[in-house]
Design a protein around this motif. Structure first.
Motif, PDB file in Angstrom:
ATOM      1  N   GLU A  28      32.397  91.754  83.230  1.00 27.67           N
ATOM      2  CA  GLU A  28      31.142  92.172  83.695  1.00 27.67           C
ATOM      3  C   GLU A  28      29.981  91.242  83.839  1.00 27.67           C
ATOM      4  O   GLU A  28      29.178  91.237  84.755  1.00 27.67           O
ATOM      5  N   LEU A  29      29.781  90.285  82.923  1.00 26.78           N
ATOM      6  CA  LEU A  29      28.685  89.535  82.637  1.00 26.78           C
ATOM      7  C   LEU A  29      29.082  88.441  83.655  1.00 26.78           C
ATOM      8  O   LEU A  29      28.134  87.923  84.557  1.00 26.78           O
ATOM      9  N   LYS A  30      30.432  87.979  83.980  1.00 25.52           N
ATOM     10  CA  LYS A  30      30.612  87.021  84.932  1.00 25.52           C
ATOM     11  C   LYS A  30      30.236  87.600  86.232  1.00 25.52           C
ATOM     12  O   LYS A  30      29.651  87.094  87.227  1.00 25.52           O
ATOM     13  N   ARG A  31      30.456  88.697  86.580  1.00 19.72           N
ATOM     14  CA  ARG A  31      30.245  89.684  87.823  1.00 19.72           C
ATOM     15  C   ARG A  31      28.835  89.538  88.080  1.00 19.72           C
ATOM     16  O   ARG A  31      28.330  89.261  89.176  1.00 19.72           O
ATOM     17  N   LEU A  32      28.058  89.956  87.041  1.00 16.62           N
ATOM     18  CA  LEU A  32      26.482  90.137  87.158  1.00 16.62           C
ATOM     19  C   LEU A  32      26.082  88.819  87.634  1.00 16.62           C
ATOM     20  O   LEU A  32      25.047  88.695  88.315  1.00 16.62           O
ATOM     21  N   GLN A  33      26.586  87.631  86.855  1.00 13.83           N
ATOM     22  CA  GLN A  33      26.133  86.124  87.197  1.00 13.83           C
ATOM     23  C   GLN A  33      26.353  85.774  88.703  1.00 13.83           C
ATOM     24  O   GLN A  33      25.356  85.445  89.216  1.00 13.83           O
ATOM     25  N   LEU A  34      27.378  86.331  89.113  1.00 10.59           N
ATOM     26  CA  LEU A  34      27.754  86.159  90.401  1.00 10.59           C
ATOM     27  C   LEU A  34      26.639  86.835  91.345  1.00 10.59           C
ATOM     28  O   LEU A  34      26.378  86.213  92.415  1.00 10.59           O
ATOM     29  N   GLU A  35      26.737  88.206  91.060  1.00 11.31           N
ATOM     30  CA  GLU A  35      26.251  88.938  92.292  1.00 11.31           C
ATOM     31  C   GLU A  35      24.532  88.792  91.982  1.00 11.31           C
ATOM     32  O   GLU A  35      23.932  88.627  93.063  1.00 11.31           O
ATOM     33  N   THR A  36      23.859  88.274  90.934  1.00  8.33           N
ATOM     34  CA  THR A  36      22.467  88.203  90.917  1.00  8.33           C
ATOM     35  C   THR A  36      22.171  86.509  91.369  1.00  8.33           C
ATOM     36  O   THR A  36      21.039  86.311  91.485  1.00  8.33           O
ATOM     37  N   GLY A  37      23.189  85.627  91.134  1.00  6.75           N
ATOM     38  CA  GLY A  37      22.924  84.355  91.338  1.00  6.75           C
ATOM     39  C   GLY A  37      21.797  83.614  90.456  1.00  6.75           C
ATOM     40  O   GLY A  37      21.367  82.459  90.609  1.00  6.75           O
ATOM     41  N   ILE A  38      21.679  84.293  89.187  1.00  9.35           N
ATOM     42  CA  ILE A  38      20.846  83.804  88.349  1.00  9.35           C
ATOM     43  C   ILE A  38      21.598  82.933  87.166  1.00  9.35           C
ATOM     44  O   ILE A  38      22.574  83.122  87.028  1.00  9.35           O
ATOM     45  N   THR A  39      20.813  81.969  86.849  1.00  7.71           N
ATOM     46  CA  THR A  39      21.481  80.806  86.017  1.00  7.71           C
ATOM     47  C   THR A  39      21.776  81.617  84.599  1.00  7.71           C
ATOM     48  O   THR A  39      20.709  82.082  83.869  1.00  7.71           O
ATOM     49  N   PHE A  40      22.680  81.510  83.991  1.00 11.71           N
ATOM     50  CA  PHE A  40      22.945  82.166  82.752  1.00 11.71           C
ATOM     51  C   PHE A  40      23.097  81.043  81.654  1.00 11.71           C
ATOM     52  O   PHE A  40      24.024  80.048  82.046  1.00 11.71           O
ATOM     53  N   VAL A  41      22.533  81.112  80.468  1.00 13.62           N
ATOM     54  CA  VAL A  41      22.804  80.307  79.352  1.00 13.62           C
ATOM     55  C   VAL A  41      23.303  81.027  78.405  1.00 13.62           C
ATOM     56  O   VAL A  41      22.402  82.007  77.716  1.00 13.62           O
ATOM     57  N   PHE A  42      24.510  81.082  77.969  1.00 14.29           N
ATOM     58  CA  PHE A  42      25.202  81.844  77.050  1.00 14.29           C
ATOM     59  C   PHE A  42      25.445  80.902  75.849  1.00 14.29           C
ATOM     60  O   PHE A  42      25.981  79.926  75.895  1.00 14.29           O
ATOM     61  N   VAL A  43      25.399  81.693  74.682  1.00 12.75           N
ATOM     62  CA  VAL A  43      25.795  80.984  73.340  1.00 12.75           C
ATOM     63  C   VAL A  43      26.992  81.756  72.741  1.00 12.75           C
ATOM     64  O   VAL A  43      26.870  83.054  72.674  1.00 12.75           O
ATOM     65  N   THR A  44      27.785  81.004  72.237  1.00 14.27           N
ATOM     66  CA  THR A  44      28.892  81.945  71.687  1.00 14.27           C
ATOM     67  C   THR A  44      29.675  80.736  70.674  1.00 14.27           C
ATOM     68  O   THR A  44      29.582  79.593  70.801  1.00 14.27           O
ATOM     69  N   HIS A  45      30.246  81.444  69.717  1.00 13.77           N
ATOM     70  CA  HIS A  45      30.967  80.542  68.764  1.00 13.77           C
ATOM     71  C   HIS A  45      32.736  80.844  69.050  1.00 13.77           C
ATOM     72  O   HIS A  45      33.511  80.219  68.443  1.00 13.77           O
ATOM     73  N   ASP A  46      32.846  81.409  69.950  1.00 16.31           N
ATOM     74  CA  ASP A  46      34.194  81.897  70.376  1.00 16.31           C
ATOM     75  C   ASP A  46      34.780  81.013  71.475  1.00 16.31           C
ATOM     76  O   ASP A  46      34.283  81.296  72.807  1.00 16.31           O
ATOM     77  N   GLN A  47      35.466  80.239  71.235  1.00 19.56           N
ATOM     78  CA  GLN A  47      36.066  79.091  72.261  1.00 19.56           C
ATOM     79  C   GLN A  47      36.691  80.166  73.489  1.00 19.56           C
ATOM     80  O   GLN A  47      36.532  79.563  74.800  1.00 19.56           O
ATOM     81  N   GLU A  48      37.397  80.917  73.229  1.00 19.05           N
ATOM     82  CA  GLU A  48      38.217  81.863  74.232  1.00 19.05           C
ATOM     83  C   GLU A  48      37.213  82.040  75.309  1.00 19.05           C
ATOM     84  O   GLU A  48      37.247  82.207  76.494  1.00 19.05           O
ATOM     85  N   GLU A  49      36.054  82.767  74.809  1.00 13.53           N
ATOM     86  CA  GLU A  49      34.974  83.370  75.662  1.00 13.53           C
ATOM     87  C   GLU A  49      34.193  82.507  76.395  1.00 13.53           C
ATOM     88  O   GLU A  49      34.186  82.556  77.526  1.00 13.53           O
ATOM     89  N   ALA A  50      34.057  81.390  75.754  1.00 11.29           N
ATOM     90  CA  ALA A  50      33.342  80.291  76.570  1.00 11.29           C
ATOM     91  C   ALA A  50      34.562  79.818  77.700  1.00 11.29           C
ATOM     92  O   ALA A  50      33.911  79.705  78.817  1.00 11.29           O
ATOM     93  N   LEU A  51      35.977  79.695  77.454  1.00 11.98           N
ATOM     94  CA  LEU A  51      36.522  79.120  78.398  1.00 11.98           C
ATOM     95  C   LEU A  51      36.729  80.144  79.456  1.00 11.98           C
ATOM     96  O   LEU A  51      36.701  79.861  80.773  1.00 11.98           O
ATOM     97  N   THR A  52      36.689  81.549  79.247  1.00 14.61           N
ATOM     98  CA  THR A  52      37.104  82.499  80.286  1.00 14.61           C
ATOM     99  C   THR A  52      35.950  82.458  81.321  1.00 14.61           C
ATOM    100  O   THR A  52      36.010  82.452  82.354  1.00 14.61           O
ATOM    101  N   MET A  53      34.480  82.178  80.479  1.00 15.74           N
ATOM    102  CA  MET A  53      33.344  82.658  81.430  1.00 15.74           C
ATOM    103  C   MET A  53      32.697  81.611  82.114  1.00 15.74           C
ATOM    104  O   MET A  53      32.240  81.806  83.236  1.00 15.74           O
ATOM    105  N   SER A  54      32.618  80.312  81.501  1.00 16.23           N
ATOM    106  CA  SER A  54      31.713  79.499  82.002  1.00 16.23           C
ATOM    107  C   SER A  54      32.342  78.675  83.112  1.00 16.23           C
ATOM    108  O   SER A  54      33.190  78.514  83.437  1.00 16.23           O
ATOM    109  N   ASP A  55      31.137  78.274  83.832  1.00 20.10           N
ATOM    110  CA  ASP A  55      31.240  77.058  84.815  1.00 20.10           C
ATOM    111  C   ASP A  55      31.389  75.757  84.084  1.00 20.10           C
ATOM    112  O   ASP A  55      31.982  74.958  84.363  1.00 20.10           O
ATOM    113  N   ARG A  56      30.223  75.733  83.169  1.00 19.51           N
ATOM    114  CA  ARG A  56      30.220  74.438  82.293  1.00 19.51           C
ATOM    115  C   ARG A  56      30.144  74.774  80.802  1.00 19.51           C
ATOM    116  O   ARG A  56      29.421  75.750  80.385  1.00 19.51           O
TER     117      ARG A  56
END
Ligand SMILES: Nc1ncnc2c1ncn2[C@@H]1O[C@H](COP(=O)(O)OP(=O)(O)O)[C@@H](O)[C@H]1O
Ligand SMILES: [Mg+2]
Lengths: 308, 350
Positions: free
Chosen positions: B170-198
């Motif tokens: 959902e977050l990934k979709r929202l980011q693509l749809e809105t075109g807003i820069t997301f800065v996401f904080v997590t300690h979960d590596q899997e979450e980071a790998l799945t969603m991030s551009d960088r």
């Protein structure tokens, strides 16, 4: 369900109800003995006739209530509205209201300040707030008198500096009464406000700033609505005793600036008209009741619509 | 962000962080708890001021602006929804504070409710929503004023696993749809790998590596990064030669393999290389580059983990997919050989 099972359930429910009554009995007895009982006695007295040397004569009379609203001329028995009573009630309401507002204005920043201290420092500040409670109210009131009377600290200081040439008359004014009541009742406002503010989630304030609210916006749209229970409680705790205040207007208002409390005292003392005193007391209770109803109703209503 | 440092008293929470976050990207700050991710995010939002350094947005320094002066919104970890307001009032709060007309607020709120699948819930009190719904209100509230940057501080950590997975999409979709820069904080590596551009991997107040999920996973620059993300084998090796972006390294067994190395490093002498378990294969003795005894086989359903005691010390884990059903063809205490795929080994910065 069989009939006997139904009976058993009913019995259990009955026992449950009985237990509840039993358990709340001590509280109920206390409330009746300390609050409802005395009030009923006052109501009863208000419908009796005055005795010649104070006290009451045990015969039914509406004279007390009649005297709340009207006065009879001593010479020709003509009836006119009791202007003095109206104006004293009205003055009392105004003064109590103003006191509540001042307590809110001074109490809110104080409570906010305490609630934003580090947790282990808060109890110290709260302790400081309650220090005035340790002293008798009469003594505190005389202390205020020492500050504001014509030869008091403020006037002496101002004259020394040369800002004024003659002392400002502060004693025996409404200002003095208000100042005194604000001082005396301030902790009653600070404590419930603090209790509310302490529970406030300060991340909500950050969220407010994050969403472009100004300081005022955060105060008005986030903090105040969320601590409204504390504001309501504090206002009631200040308004009610302020309205029936007796010591402060007596000492700081002199004999002239009466409040309801003094008026009532007068009837039981010099006036020797206990039924009138009782009727005035009941009137005061009724006014307080209506004021509270109106206030609480309004406060909770605006809670739902102020931010439409 | 440029040379950001942050001290809390004598404790340094953030140490000289320089990061460039591109517009319209999904950028993740990844690191163990306490490494300064939240502090960094709060400095972008304006809740903390950097002790040193600047936060630049489109070239202008915003590091001294108040939070309400920055076109940046935050989705808080605990959501921080206003409990006395309805869903719609929460979402419209930012626009209202910006002084937008009611008609505009209403239409944006409506769009937002649709965007986060909460149509018809506008008049509900937020306190009556489930965790996932509150999460989406928090998102909608932060997106409604159309910030340049949206900051999200571990927004999914309070949700259960299944909900978390769907919210990631959902977050990934929202980011693509809105075109807003997301800065996401997590300690979960899997979450980071799945969603991030960088991803920026952080540890104790510093950024250790910035790169795409592939960079971070397959080309870790240092031990901390390799260790923090996924399972890894570390091997000691000697550099034999360097040509272009590859180096030949000799393993303890004497076999040579080619390995990549991070930018700014000239590999020489003794180095540590990393090989991911799924990048190695098991074979009969003599077929690979490392010899050893199969110590343990861990069956995981989709794949097997083979723990190999390598001759000359150390354990090497090989992960092989169970492409066919049936036994894996190896047995414990058997002598085996490990082959390493081409171009998978990476030399670490020391
Ligand atoms: N206001 C503060 N005062 C003192 N220390 C703080 C404060 N905020 C954070 N820290 C410390 O800074 C370090 C980094 O915290 P934080 O940024 O919250 O880490 P993360 O979000 O990565 O878990 C922690 O050790 C934390 O204890
Ligand atoms: Mg954090």
């Amino acid at each position: 369900m069989t009939l006997s099972a139904q009976d058993a359930t009913e019995q259990r429910q009955k026992k449950h109800v009985r237990d509840r009554w039993l358990l709340s009995a001590p509280a109920l007895i206390l409330i009746i003995a300390a609050s409802v009982g005395p009030l009923l006695i006052v109501v009863l007295y208000s419908f009796l006739a005055p005795g010649s040397y104070g006290d009451v004569k045990w015969e039914f009379s509406t004279e007390g209530w009649f005297n709340v609203l009207f006065t009879r001329d001593i010479f020709d028995d003509t009836v006119s509205l009791a202007d003095a009573h109206f104006s004293i009630f009205w003055r009392s309401i105004k003064l109590a209201f103003a006191t509540t507002v001042f307590c809110l204005i001074f109490g809110f920043p104080t409570a906010y300040f305490i609630a934003t201290r580090a947790p282990h420092n808060r109890s110290l500040w709260l302790f400081l707030i309650t220090i005035p409670f340790w002293t008798n109210m009469l003594i505190r009131t005389f202390a205020i008198q020492e500050v504001i009377r014509s030869e008091g600290i403020i006037n002496t200081l101002l004259m020394k500096i040369g800002i004024i040439s003659a002392p400002i008359q502060m004693m025996f004014t409404d200002f003095a009464i208000m100042l005194g009541m604000t001082y005396v009742f301030l902790p009653l406002m600070v404590l419930p406000l603090y209790a509310s503010l302490e529970k406030l989630d300060f991340r909500l304030i950050e969220a407010g700033y994050d969403l472009y609210a100004s300081r005022f916006g955060v105060l008005w749209r986030i903090i105040i609505p969320l601590v409204k229970p504390g504001i309501i409680a504090g206002s009631i705790l200040v308004f009610v005793p302020a309205l029936s205040s007796y010591v402060v207007p007596r000492v700081l208002g002199g004999g002239k600036n009466l409040m309801v409390g003094n008026l009532i005292e007068l009837q039981f003392g010099q006036g020797r008209n206990w039924p009138l005193g009782a009727a005035l007391s009941v009137t005061l209770v009724i006014i307080v009741l209506f004021a509270m109803l109106y206030y609480v109703r309004n406060a909770s209503k605006s809670g739902g619509s102020a931010h439409g | 962000m440029h040379g950001i440092k942050k001290w809390f008293g004598t404790f340094q929470a953030v140490d000289d962080v320089t990061l460039e976050i591109r517009s319209n990207e999904f950028f993740t700050l990844l690191g163990p708890s306490g490494c300064g991710k939240t502090t960094l995010l709060r400095m972008i939002a304006g809740f903390e001021l950097p002790t040193e350094g600047q936060v630049l947005l489109d070239g202008t320094d915003i590091s001294r602006l108040l939070p309400n002066q920055r076109p940046v919104n935050t989705v808080f970890q605990n959501y921080a929804l206003f409990p006395h307001l309805t869903v719609a009032e929460n979402i419209g709060f930012g626009l209202k504070m910006l002084g937008k007309p009611k008609s505009e607020i209403d239409s944006v709120v409506k769009d937002m409710l649709k965007l986060v699948h909460l149509e018809g819930r506008g008049n509900n009190p937020v306190t009556q929503l489930s965790g996932g719904q509150q999460q989406r209100v928090a998102l909608a509230r932060a997106l409604a004023p159309r910030p340049k940057v949206l900051l999200l501080d571990e927004p999914l950590s309070a949700l259960d696993l299944k909900l978390r997975k769907s919210m990631q999409m959902e977050l990934k979709r929202l980011q693509l749809e809105t075109g807003i820069t997301f800065v996401f904080v997590t300690h979960d590596q899997e979450e980071a790998l799945t969603m991030s551009d960088r991803i920026a991997v952080m540890s104790t107040g510093t950024v250790r590596q910035v790169g795409s999920p592939w960079d971070i996973y397959d080309r870790p620059a240092e031990r901390f990064v390799a260790d923090f993300i996924g399972e890894t084998n570390f091997l000691e090796a000697d550099v034999v030669s360097v040509s272009g972006d590859r180096a030949r390294v000799r393993l303890s067994s004497g076999a040579e393999i080619s390995a990549t190395y991070p930018d700014g490093v000239t590999p020489k002498g003794k180095v540590t290389i990393v090989v991911r378990p799924e990048h190695a294969r098991l074979g009969p003795p003599g077929s690979g580059v490392l010899e050893g005894v199969l110590d343990d086989i861990v069956y995981l359903g989709t794949d097997n983990h083979f723990h190999v005691k390598v001759d000359g010390g150390g354990t090497f884990i090989v992960r092989q997919q169970n492409a066919k059903s049936g036994p894996c063809g190896f047995s414990e205490q058997e002598r085996v050989s490990i082959a390493i795929n081409d171009d998978v080994a990476q030399i670490l910065r020391d």
